[in-house]
Design a protein around this motif. Structure first.
Motif, mmCIF file in Angstrom:
data_model
loop_
_atom_site.group_PDB
_atom_site.id
_atom_site.type_symbol
_atom_site.label_atom_id
_atom_site.label_comp_id
_atom_site.label_asym_id
_atom_site.label_seq_id
_atom_site.Cartn_x
_atom_site.Cartn_y
_atom_site.Cartn_z
ATOM 1 N N SER A 110 -2.689 10.754 3.062
ATOM 2 C CA SER A 110 -3.808 11.636 2.644
ATOM 3 C C SER A 110 -3.662 13.160 2.184
ATOM 4 O O SER A 110 -2.471 13.491 2.487
ATOM 5 N N ARG A 111 -4.547 13.590 1.475
ATOM 6 C CA ARG A 111 -4.041 14.814 0.899
ATOM 7 C C ARG A 111 -3.948 15.952 1.865
ATOM 8 O O ARG A 111 -3.216 17.010 1.570
ATOM 9 N N ASP A 165 -3.767 7.562 -5.735
ATOM 10 C CA ASP A 165 -2.767 6.708 -4.961
ATOM 11 C C ASP A 165 -2.911 7.481 -3.499
ATOM 12 O O ASP A 165 -2.364 6.936 -2.531
ATOM 13 N N THR A 215 0.904 -1.226 -0.121
ATOM 14 C CA THR A 215 0.112 -0.013 0.013
ATOM 15 C C THR A 215 0.854 1.109 0.065
ATOM 16 O O THR A 215 2.046 1.269 0.398
ATOM 17 N N ARG A 247 -7.073 -0.251 -0.599
ATOM 18 C CA ARG A 247 -8.311 0.166 -1.039
ATOM 19 C C ARG A 247 -8.786 -1.099 -1.668
ATOM 20 O O ARG A 247 -8.146 -1.794 -2.345
ATOM 21 N N PRO A 253 -1.726 2.921 5.653
ATOM 22 C CA PRO A 253 -3.029 3.025 5.366
ATOM 23 C C PRO A 253 -3.641 1.407 4.956
ATOM 24 O O PRO A 253 -2.722 0.664 4.514
ATOM 25 N N GLY A 283 -5.355 8.990 -2.154
ATOM 26 C CA GLY A 283 -6.546 8.680 -1.284
ATOM 27 C C GLY A 283 -7.816 9.095 -1.903
ATOM 28 O O GLY A 283 -8.713 9.667 -1.252
#
Length: 283
Positions: free
Chosen positions: A83-84, A149, A55, A177, A174, A151
């Motif tokens: 995360s962004r 990628d 991941t 997904r 994380p 998120g």
């Protein structure tokens, strides 16, 4: 530091796991005793090397010690989440995926940050089997595959996390997904627990969030491995503690509401094996 470098050299050149490399160095120099932080870094590096990340992992370029800023001491540190909202215009990030790495360049990032990130990406490719394919991504020009990628796709970035919000993130990787699945009756994942001994009150205090830096040389810590069947306890004792820990075992099981016959394994600082670090990082 010197013995840690010697251990890392044997691990890399002779393909030996941490515990075997440590023992061989100790056989040559009996006083070898790398500190806890170095041991954790070597052990986790070995695991990353032989278990390539499935991941994405996000790294931030920043000061080695934010309290004492020094442009010559920039390092890349793992973000607690992918995360962004983790991105900042003032620096550079490396997003590592199983098939490609991205270098995200913030609009206000100094050139020195970009150079450090490029060098770090090369180290990931050489020493941790990361993809050598590095894509430069500038802030505001993010391609769709980068956003996915990171998120999820979208035009706007979420607001940056506050310091309190960032410190509350304890997930080091994380979840992968996947397509939504039907609800199951599987039980929730059992978490291990770390307790610190308070000499003054003769009590064990639960440390809800922790890492290897919290293991002090003058401290005693109980790692309750609830995920095992049956559960057991690792009693970690720092080098500056004189006693061997036997006098704490009886009170420890009672304080943690465990059966009297619970297996308590005493672990001295510098003598941790792979099983200890595996359960330590299990959360």
């Amino acid at each position: 530091r010197l013995c840690s470098i010697a251990i890392a050299y044997k691990m890399w050149t002779e393909k030996k796991p941490f515990d075997k490399a440590l023992q061989e160095v100790k056989d040559e120099r009996s006083i070898v005793n790398p500190n806890t932080g170095f041991c954790v870094q070597l052990f986790t590096w070995w695991k990353r090397l032989h278990t390539p990340a499935a991941t994405p992992i996000l790294y931030r370029v920043g000061e080695h010690n934010p309290e004492y800023p020094n442009p010559n001491s920039l390092v890349a540190k793992t973000e607690p989440a992918v995360s962004r909202s983790c991105l900042s215009s003032r620096t550079v990030f490396i997003l590592r995926t199983p098939y490609r790495s991205y270098l995200w360049l913030g609009s206000q990032a100094p050139p020195t940050h970009k150079a450090v990130a490029e060098r770090f990406a090369g180290q990931l490719a050489k020493f941790e089997q990361a993809s050598p394919d590095l894509m430069l991504v500038r802030e505001g020009e993010e391609p769709e595959e980068f956003l996915e990628d990171l998120g999820g796709s979208g035009d706007a970035f979420a607001p940056p996390l506050t310091v309190r919000e960032r410190s509350s993130l304890t997930t080091r990787r994380p979840a992968a997904r996947a397509e939504p699945e039907e609800p199951t009756d599987q039980p929730m994942r059992i978490r291990n627990e770390l307790y610190e001994y308070d000499d003054g009150n003769d009590t064990w205090e639960n440390m809800e969030v922790y890492d290897d830096d919290d293991l002090a040389e003058d401290g005693r810590y109980a790692l309750l491995v609830r995920a095992a069947d049956p559960p057991f306890v690792c009693l970690w004792i720092g080098n500056d503690v004189d006693d061997e820990g036997e006098d704490l075992t009886e009170g420890l099981t009672a304080s943690l509401d465990l059966p009297e016959d619970t297996d308590v394994r005493i672990v001295r600082q510098g003598e941790e094996d792979e099983e200890f670090w595996d359960v330590f990082w299990n959360n």
